[in-house]
Write an enzyme that holds these catalytic residues in place. Structure first.
Site, mmCIF file in Angstrom:
data_model
loop_
_atom_site.group_PDB
_atom_site.id
_atom_site.type_symbol
_atom_site.label_atom_id
_atom_site.label_comp_id
_atom_site.label_asym_id
_atom_site.label_seq_id
_atom_site.Cartn_x
_atom_site.Cartn_y
_atom_site.Cartn_z
ATOM 1 N N TYR A 50 0.817 -1.233 0.000
ATOM 2 C CA TYR A 50 0.000 0.000 0.000
ATOM 3 C C TYR A 50 0.841 1.269 0.000
ATOM 4 C CZ TYR A 50 -0.303 -0.198 5.282
ATOM 5 O OH TYR A 50 -0.085 -0.240 6.617
ATOM 6 N N GLU A 51 0.154 2.385 -0.192
ATOM 7 C CA GLU A 51 0.823 3.692 -0.393
ATOM 8 C C GLU A 51 1.757 3.655 -1.588
ATOM 9 O OE1 GLU A 51 -0.161 6.256 0.932
ATOM 10 O OE2 GLU A 51 -1.387 5.273 2.423
ATOM 11 N N GLY A 52 1.365 2.942 -2.619
ATOM 12 C CA GLY A 52 2.218 2.795 -3.791
ATOM 13 C C GLY A 52 3.050 1.542 -3.625
#
Lengths: 592, 592
Positions: free
Chosen positions: B439-441
């Site tokens: 997550y978060e890229g």
């Protein structure tokens, strides 16, 4: 989740790389004709793709349930699938004709195991463990025990288990406490608790044949006082019918990270009747037969979860539209490009593909030696086969399960956030693959077995034989210009492994901790070298046939990727090995 | 499972490596005295060790439950812990005094986040996301919006969320479809579905402030038509009291591999009222503020699961008796030696220790620049700080979460079979750590951000500045003979990173796929180089103080391990990078 058996790849290994047909005059190989092989592969593929694969997620979500009466219910559909499997006589394929088997070579059954374990690892463990128990009984059991147990294990009516671990000991079996008291009538009373017993109790077969390590009253301490017993769930009457329930019961099912469909039991033996397998106090020897079979099977499990994760990652990578290719749109009429255009997605797919296909070849190639060890007429081949089996088993187990797990994680990574959601199924491959690095001897134990025992056996004959084979291949193909780039990679990895081996010879004996500190890196280096050799063998054939079928061109591209992107790890492994144990062992325990 | 906050290590970084006191004349640093820092560390440690850590396993086993009315119940104890956390004013520490915060530097709050996330990652995400939402509103919200929302978010009475992902888009936000219709009264009606919304709905706070990306009717397609809105769960009346329930509801809680204690929601916006944050169609810019804060936080999560897994692995390794040391019994009166005597167990512990302590230092060191970017009076420092934050954020996020997961897996491995059993708790660290890579890229996206955007910004000024700093340090310490072995490792990794950077400059522009193919290896190489620098900084101080406290001797041994056993990976990364994209991109999609 989908699974498609890689039949073409299996055929390539059997037919072209190993050229199984060359052995047709050797015992069990006579029956293993191309036609037979292909029929078996195709039929098993159907069963695994259509029956086992759809049950994989079911097994994960339902798990096994221990009922109040101690019985265990397996996930919906598992029992029926097993019945189908037995009706189709799959368990008999590799077993001795004497006990109802079809006697085909072990190398051929490997692909069947691979398909089953790729489609549904937790399910495949039930017949898998039976096979291990069968092997130990076959090799070390008395004729009477064999007659009682083996036919029903071959037919699949009865399944088997391995009981080694106790709460306070796993690796260190010398500490085990389970007791055996001689009843004087040929039987023993077994008392103790075993943990982590896969397929320990379930509803899939009418009887379960436990092979149990225990200590006979008065036996020496440590590993020299351990004996192996066969302890059936139901006692067997003289006429072969089932008798009384033996007090060998499931006390608990463990809640695990993965392989939920397999019942991992705490097994309580409460004066359960058992019979000695092999000699008194020689139980570990008998168990090692089972463990070597099992370790090859666990290496295979590493490949299997990597393969299935890879296959599903490929499907998603072709389907999921996200961002544009760095080199311009590849799907200009769509809202974005499929993510398979992105190099970093490719990296993860190619890593898996290159390792899976190399590992499959290495596993099958080694398994062939397992057969030759028994059937070859050539003493030199038999010796070499024996050497290779001993040397390579820890490499196959440790390296392939480590890399298999990494690849399963990468397959999950390709799904992005969806990979973390259980519904999509990618998490299960990771969670299932994780156990293969742990059981049948944790990978660190495999590495130590390799550097501490296997390397030095017979004065290092096995590893010298392996190096000699590679050198001979390199020499014989030195004029093959097209093969040169692959040979270059092979030489790099072989030179690194050789340097590491030399370093170990010079430093491992002076300070055994140097060997321990090198062990895991050495095992990985060996794995890369083994796969480099396999890729060079495969590339050679592919070069000869390229153009005739796109399959061969793909093989060559994948071989190139392996040499360029996997082999460079050798230098890092070697450099780490050569630093020795000093910095690794520098801290006192309380500095951690 | 146990957790003990590594306070001494945090103090070492704050007091000695970063020497925070030198900034005491700079704005928020005035309050961050040694005394204040120590009180905060000790108090937060107590809360995390005694309240949050015992809830970690509870959160994993209970998970979050969506009730029939759409409300969500968090695991037992989560709500009470959150109340305690707010009563102790922890959420206010780093927030602006204007909105009720205590205004301490961000670098100081990092250790608080670390402790919370190490003790209980799923729980720590609730305040963590609030912090991200707070940052975006603070930077881009109107004064009116700030006045309405920020004080209650600072006090912790209200929590926040980030709503980016939709079923068909995560990385590629240009594809998002959630709509915003202007009501003409300053508000918008938001309609659409968001997925993977952490802390999307729960019972821990009286209101939830969603920050939602949506497309205003008529806006351009792609990323240039995306706006950011604040959408409260309950509308807020003029007097600050809560009004009507906004139709922003949880449609489903996802079943995930880990972080079960955090409610990952499918959020349905059905004409929910929202207010524009920042300018129309500039939503991504506003969201990036939040994302950079979040990415540093996710890098920290990688460290946290690695740290807790390591701590528990150490406990087990000292306690579990199995086999004898290779160099003779170390616990001769016991039945076997504790497994911490075995080199391969050491390898896994030392890998974790060396990476954790290096990563902590790198995270805190970078976070300090995050503060200096705002408070420094020196334009050169501000520029450098800005450059470093942009350049290093993807490295910290990607490298530390990848290595953190590896270490968590190794911690589990040390437990052998018990590591696979959920009851023992080691599986949870692995399953929780896994999400941080996604997550978060996803880490591949971080790597591409690094090579594709950050490296080239301002003509490569940031990376040149980083190299220049290392060169200056090496030069300034060239006479320091004791430091020489560490400097040697630093130079090796810096030279590799420099060579890779040169290669990218020459080849990445010619063929962008070369940059993509290099990206993950480059990110890892950068991570190793960053940690090498940190370890050299730490070693320098430890050399000056060694003998005064065993802590410094341990630091030196660990620094040596890092140089000997981690730095060699640089050569492999560089070699792989230099092979380019050809073999990685060689297959057509249907060859997979």
């Amino acid at each position: 989740m989908a699974y498609k058996a890689p039949i073409r790849d299996m055929q390539f290994i059997y037919d072209e790389v190993l050229n199984i047909d060359q052995y047709s005059d050797l015992g069990t190989f006579a029956e293993a004709t191309k036609e037979t092989r292909d029929v078996i592969l195709e039929e098993m593929a159907k069963f695994c793709e259509q029956v086992l694969a759809p049950l994989n997620h079911v097994g994960d979500t339902e798990g096994c349930v221990r009922n109040d009466d101690g019985s265990v219910t397996t996930p919906k559909g598992f029992k029926e699938a097993y019945q189908q499997y037995c009706e189709a006589a799959w368990p008999t394929i590799g077993a001795e004709p004497e006990f109802g088997g079809q006697g085909l070579p072990h190398v051929l059954t490997l692909s069947l195991q691979e398909m089953a374990s790729s489609a549904n690892m937790a399910w495949a463990m039930y017949p898998g463990l039976t096979h291990g128990a069968y092997s130990a009984l076959l090799t070390h059991g008395s004729d009477e025990l064999k007659a009682i147990y083996l036919p029903k294990m071959v037919s699949g009516e009865w399944t088997g288990t391995m009981n080694l671990t106790e709460p306070h000991c796993g690796t260190d079996l010398g500490l085990l406490r389970t007791k055996a008291e001689n009843n004087g009538d040929g039987s023993y009373n077994i008392t103790g608790q075993k943990i982590f017993i896969s397929a320990g109790e379930h509803d899939m077969s009418e009887n379960i044949i436990h092979l149990v390590l225990a200590r006979i009253a008065g036996a020496p301490e440590g590993t020299k006082g351990i004996s192996l017993f066969v302890v059936p769930k139901f006692l067997v009457n003289k006429d072969g019918s089932l008798g009384a329930r033996n007090p060998a019961t499931c006390g608990k099912i463990e809640e695990k990270m993965g392989i939920h469909g397999n019942s991992t039991c705490v097994m309580n033996y409460d004066s359960a009747k058992g019979w000695l397998v092999g000699e008194e106090n020689k139980g570990l020897n008998a168990m090692f037969v089972m463990m070597n079979v099992a370790r090859l099977g666990v290496g295979l499990q590493g490949l299997c979860q990597s393969e299935t994760s890879y296959q599903n990652a490929v499907i998603y990578a072709k389907d999921r539209l996200q961002m544009r290719s760095l080199t311009g749109p590849k799907n200009p009429t769509g809202p974005a490009d499929p993510i398979i255009v992105h190099p970093d997605v490719r990296r993860m797919l190619m890593d898996a593909k290159a390792i899976n296909e190399g590992a499959r070849c290495f596993l099958y190639w080694t398994a062939l030696y397992g057969d030759l060890m028994h059937v070859s007429n050539d003493e030199a081949v038999k010796t070499k086969a024996n050497d290779y089996m001993a040397l390579l088993t820890p490499v196959l187990k440790g390296y392939i399960t480590d890399k298999g797990f990494e690849n399963a994680v990468n397959g999950q990574q390709i799904y992005g956030g969806h990979g973390f959601i259980e519904e999509w199924g990618m998490s299960q491959y990771v969670r299932d693959a994780r156990i293969a690095m742990i059981y049948e001897g944790a990978n660190g134990v495999q590495a130590l077995d390799l550097v501490g025992r296997k390397l030095a056996q017979n004065g290092g004959r096995a590893v010298q034989s392996f190096f000699g084979e590679i050198d001979a291949f390199v020499k014989a193909n030195s004029e093959n210009a097209e093969l040169a780039p692959y040979i270059k990679g092979l030489k790099t990895s072989k030179d690194s492994l050789m340097a590491a081996t030399m370093w170990l010879m010079q430093n491992g004996m002076v300070n055994f901790d140097n060997a321990g500190a090198a062990s895991t890196n050495y095992m990985h280096l060996f794995g890369i070298c083994g796969l480099s050799y396999m890729w060079t063998l495969m590339a050679k054939i592919a070069l000869e046939k390229k153009g005739s079928e796109p399959f061969y061109d793909t093989k060559l591209k994948t071989a190139t990727y392996f040499m360029e992107r996997i082999v460079p790890d050798c230098a890092a492994h070697l450099a780490k090995i050569q630093t020795g144990a000093t910095s690794m062992m520098a801290l006192s325990a309380d500095e951690f």
